[in-house]
Design a protein around this motif. Structure first.
Motif, PDB file in Angstrom:
ATOM      1  N   GLN A   1       0.839  -1.203   0.000  1.00 50.46           N
ATOM      2  CA  GLN A   1       0.000   0.000   0.000  1.00 50.46           C
ATOM      3  C   GLN A   1       0.874   1.253   0.000  1.00 50.46           C
ATOM      4  O   GLN A   1       0.583   2.224  -0.701  1.00 50.46           O
ATOM      5  CB  GLN A   1      -0.948  -0.009   1.200  1.00 50.46           C
ATOM      6  CG  GLN A   1      -2.029  -1.056   1.115  1.00 50.46           C
ATOM      7  CD  GLN A   1      -2.929  -0.844  -0.078  1.00 50.46           C
ATOM      8  OE1 GLN A   1      -3.518   0.213  -0.250  1.00 50.46           O
ATOM      9  NE2 GLN A   1      -3.033  -1.860  -0.922  1.00 50.46           N
ATOM     10  N   PHE A   2       1.958   1.213   0.792  1.00 47.24           N
ATOM     11  CA  PHE A   2       2.912   2.331   0.772  1.00 47.24           C
ATOM     12  C   PHE A   2       3.442   2.543  -0.648  1.00 47.24           C
ATOM     13  O   PHE A   2       3.444   3.662  -1.170  1.00 47.24           O
ATOM     14  CB  PHE A   2       4.075   2.074   1.739  1.00 47.24           C
ATOM     15  CG  PHE A   2       5.377   2.626   1.244  1.00 47.24           C
ATOM     16  CD1 PHE A   2       5.611   3.991   1.223  1.00 47.24           C
ATOM     17  CD2 PHE A   2       6.349   1.781   0.730  1.00 47.24           C
ATOM     18  CE1 PHE A   2       6.797   4.499   0.706  1.00 47.24           C
ATOM     19  CE2 PHE A   2       7.528   2.285   0.224  1.00 47.24           C
ATOM     20  CZ  PHE A   2       7.757   3.646   0.212  1.00 47.24           C
ATOM     21  N   ALA A   3       3.902   1.458  -1.265  1.00 48.92           N
ATOM     22  CA  ALA A   3       4.479   1.566  -2.608  1.00 48.92           C
ATOM     23  C   ALA A   3       3.467   2.139  -3.586  1.00 48.92           C
ATOM     24  O   ALA A   3       3.796   3.025  -4.390  1.00 48.92           O
ATOM     25  CB  ALA A   3       4.984   0.203  -3.080  1.00 48.92           C
TER      26      ALA A   3
ATOM     27  N   GLU B   1       1.799  14.118  -5.345  1.00 47.84           N
ATOM     28  CA  GLU B   1       1.980  14.771  -4.043  1.00 47.84           C
ATOM     29  C   GLU B   1       2.623  13.822  -3.029  1.00 47.84           C
ATOM     30  O   GLU B   1       3.409  14.264  -2.173  1.00 47.84           O
ATOM     31  CB  GLU B   1       0.657  15.335  -3.508  1.00 47.84           C
ATOM     32  CG  GLU B   1      -0.434  14.300  -3.269  1.00 47.84           C
ATOM     33  CD  GLU B   1      -1.342  14.022  -4.459  1.00 47.84           C
ATOM     34  OE1 GLU B   1      -2.444  13.484  -4.227  1.00 47.84           O
ATOM     35  OE2 GLU B   1      -0.971  14.330  -5.623  1.00 47.84           O
ATOM     36  N   ASN B   2       2.338  12.529  -3.134  1.00 51.30           N
ATOM     37  CA  ASN B   2       2.975  11.562  -2.236  1.00 51.30           C
ATOM     38  C   ASN B   2       4.434  11.344  -2.601  1.00 51.30           C
ATOM     39  O   ASN B   2       5.283  11.185  -1.724  1.00 51.30           O
ATOM     40  CB  ASN B   2       2.216  10.239  -2.249  1.00 51.30           C
ATOM     41  CG  ASN B   2       0.865  10.346  -1.590  1.00 51.30           C
ATOM     42  OD1 ASN B   2       0.600  11.264  -0.807  1.00 51.30           O
ATOM     43  ND2 ASN B   2      -0.028   9.438  -1.913  1.00 51.30           N
ATOM     44  N   ARG B   3       4.737  11.352  -3.880  1.00 54.09           N
ATOM     45  CA  ARG B   3       6.142  11.229  -4.289  1.00 54.09           C
ATOM     46  C   ARG B   3       6.961  12.403  -3.760  1.00 54.09           C
ATOM     47  O   ARG B   3       8.094  12.216  -3.303  1.00 54.09           O
ATOM     48  CB  ARG B   3       6.263  11.146  -5.816  1.00 54.09           C
ATOM     49  CG  ARG B   3       5.764   9.827  -6.383  1.00 54.09           C
ATOM     50  CD  ARG B   3       6.162   9.643  -7.839  1.00 54.09           C
ATOM     51  NE  ARG B   3       5.616  10.641  -8.731  1.00 54.09           N
ATOM     52  CZ  ARG B   3       4.440  10.561  -9.337  1.00 54.09           C
ATOM     53  NH1 ARG B   3       3.649   9.509  -9.118  1.00 54.09           N
ATOM     54  NH2 ARG B   3       4.030  11.499 -10.173  1.00 54.09           N
ATOM     55  N   GLU B   4       6.394  13.583  -3.795  1.00 57.25           N
ATOM     56  CA  GLU B   4       7.108  14.763  -3.278  1.00 57.25           C
ATOM     57  C   GLU B   4       7.335  14.653  -1.778  1.00 57.25           C
ATOM     58  O   GLU B   4       8.425  14.968  -1.281  1.00 57.25           O
ATOM     59  CB  GLU B   4       6.351  16.044  -3.636  1.00 57.25           C
ATOM     60  CG  GLU B   4       6.372  16.358  -5.126  1.00 57.25           C
ATOM     61  CD  GLU B   4       7.774  16.367  -5.719  1.00 57.25           C
ATOM     62  OE1 GLU B   4       8.684  16.985  -5.125  1.00 57.25           O
ATOM     63  OE2 GLU B   4       7.974  15.750  -6.782  1.00 57.25           O
ATOM     64  N   ARG B   5       6.309  14.211  -1.040  1.00 56.48           N
ATOM     65  CA  ARG B   5       6.464  14.020   0.412  1.00 56.48           C
ATOM     66  C   ARG B   5       7.519  12.955   0.699  1.00 56.48           C
ATOM     67  O   ARG B   5       8.335  13.104   1.615  1.00 56.48           O
ATOM     68  CB  ARG B   5       5.126  13.629   1.045  1.00 56.48           C
ATOM     69  CG  ARG B   5       4.134  14.781   1.104  1.00 56.48           C
ATOM     70  CD  ARG B   5       2.774  14.408   1.699  1.00 56.48           C
ATOM     71  NE  ARG B   5       2.846  13.585   2.871  1.00 56.48           N
ATOM     72  CZ  ARG B   5       2.067  12.517   3.100  1.00 56.48           C
ATOM     73  NH1 ARG B   5       1.159  12.158   2.216  1.00 56.48           N
ATOM     74  NH2 ARG B   5       2.189  11.823   4.207  1.00 56.48           N
ATOM     75  N   TRP B   6       7.508  11.881  -0.077  1.00 48.91           N
ATOM     76  CA  TRP B   6       8.477  10.801   0.076  1.00 48.91           C
ATOM     77  C   TRP B   6       9.898  11.310  -0.169  1.00 48.91           C
ATOM     78  O   TRP B   6      10.802  11.064   0.614  1.00 48.91           O
ATOM     79  CB  TRP B   6       8.113   9.671  -0.876  1.00 48.91           C
ATOM     80  CG  TRP B   6       9.166   8.626  -1.104  1.00 48.91           C
ATOM     81  CD1 TRP B   6       9.854   8.412  -2.257  1.00 48.91           C
ATOM     82  CD2 TRP B   6       9.632   7.652  -0.176  1.00 48.91           C
ATOM     83  NE1 TRP B   6      10.713   7.357  -2.104  1.00 48.91           N
ATOM     84  CE2 TRP B   6      10.600   6.872  -0.829  1.00 48.91           C
ATOM     85  CE3 TRP B   6       9.326   7.364   1.149  1.00 48.91           C
ATOM     86  CZ2 TRP B   6      11.260   5.824  -0.202  1.00 48.91           C
ATOM     87  CZ3 TRP B   6       9.995   6.318   1.773  1.00 48.91           C
ATOM     88  CH2 TRP B   6      10.943   5.569   1.099  1.00 48.91           C
TER      89      TRP B   6
ATOM     90  N   PHE C   1      11.166   2.205  -7.114  1.00 49.86           N
ATOM     91  CA  PHE C   1      12.349   2.455  -7.939  1.00 49.86           C
ATOM     92  C   PHE C   1      12.075   3.403  -9.084  1.00 49.86           C
ATOM     93  O   PHE C   1      12.968   4.151  -9.495  1.00 49.86           O
ATOM     94  CB  PHE C   1      13.089   1.194  -8.375  1.00 49.86           C
ATOM     95  CG  PHE C   1      12.336   0.090  -9.040  1.00 49.86           C
ATOM     96  CD1 PHE C   1      11.924   0.182 -10.346  1.00 49.86           C
ATOM     97  CD2 PHE C   1      12.097  -1.092  -8.354  1.00 49.86           C
ATOM     98  CE1 PHE C   1      11.285  -0.863 -10.973  1.00 49.86           C
ATOM     99  CE2 PHE C   1      11.458  -2.154  -8.974  1.00 49.86           C
ATOM    100  CZ  PHE C   1      11.047  -2.037 -10.291  1.00 49.86           C
ATOM    101  N   SER C   2      10.864   3.480  -9.558  1.00 52.83           N
ATOM    102  CA  SER C   2      10.586   4.485 -10.594  1.00 52.83           C
ATOM    103  C   SER C   2      10.588   5.886  -9.999  1.00 52.83           C
ATOM    104  O   SER C   2      11.008   6.836 -10.661  1.00 52.83           O
ATOM    105  CB  SER C   2       9.274   4.189 -11.328  1.00 52.83           C
ATOM    106  OG  SER C   2       8.172   4.295 -10.464  1.00 52.83           O
ATOM    107  N   THR C   3      10.184   6.018  -8.737  1.00 51.87           N
ATOM    108  CA  THR C   3      10.276   7.316  -8.055  1.00 51.87           C
ATOM    109  C   THR C   3      11.739   7.723  -7.904  1.00 51.87           C
ATOM    110  O   THR C   3      12.073   8.900  -7.943  1.00 51.87           O
ATOM    111  CB  THR C   3       9.566   7.259  -6.689  1.00 51.87           C
ATOM    112  OG1 THR C   3       8.176   6.968  -6.908  1.00 51.87           O
ATOM    113  CG2 THR C   3       9.688   8.574  -5.939  1.00 51.87           C
ATOM    114  N   ASP C   4      12.611   6.720  -7.745  1.00 51.43           N
ATOM    115  CA  ASP C   4      14.056   6.982  -7.670  1.00 51.43           C
ATOM    116  C   ASP C   4      14.669   7.265  -9.042  1.00 51.43           C
ATOM    117  O   ASP C   4      15.861   7.534  -9.139  1.00 51.43           O
ATOM    118  CB  ASP C   4      14.782   5.788  -7.051  1.00 51.43           C
ATOM    119  CG  ASP C   4      14.539   5.656  -5.563  1.00 51.43           C
ATOM    120  OD1 ASP C   4      14.110   6.633  -4.924  1.00 51.43           O
ATOM    121  OD2 ASP C   4      14.783   4.546  -5.038  1.00 51.43           O
TER     122      ASP C   4
END
Length: 123
Positions: free
Chosen positions: A23-25, A32-37, A80-83
């Motif tokens: 669920q986290f992933a 907006e969650n990617r930015e917070r992460w 990993f795509s967020t990375d």
């Protein structure tokens, strides 16, 4: 199913174990969650009911450990795509070979099944 070297079958038990991890992933699908992460990974993880082992594996980007802890590779791909990593780049880290060698192996038909069939049968 646990008898095949290098293979982790996503069973119902693994799905239950990794529910909050996955669920986290999946939360990283939202910008907006990617930015917070990206702003504070450890703080973002505090919003999820992950085990200490899951949190440590996420922060270390230990994808093999995450699979063992109930992660689903397709959900983990959001991490990993967020990375900024491609699927190829991420999974090559899981095999211990370079991106180039992993790509060449897959283009040549994948991992040889020789010696990869069963731990107990030693085949």
């Amino acid at each position: 199913m646990e008898d095949i070297p290098g293979t982790r079958v996503f069973t119902a038990a693994r799905a239950r174990q990794g529910y909050h991890l996955n669920q986290f992933a999946m939360s990283l699908m939202k910008p907006e969650n990617r930015e917070r992460w990206k702003a504070d990974e450890a703080a973002y993880l505090e919003h999820w009911q992950l085990t200490p082992e899951q949190k440590a594996a996420v922060l270390a980007r230990d994808y093999n450990a995450l699979l063992d802890l109930g992660g689903n590779i397709y959900f983990l791909s959001k991490v990993f795509s967020t990375d900024g990593l491609s699927f190829l780049q991420a999974v090559s880290t899981m095999t211990g070979v370079s991106v180039e060698d992993y790509s060449a192996m897959m283009n040549a038909g994948g991992r040889s099944p020789v010696g990869q069939r069963s731990k107990k049968e030693a085949r």
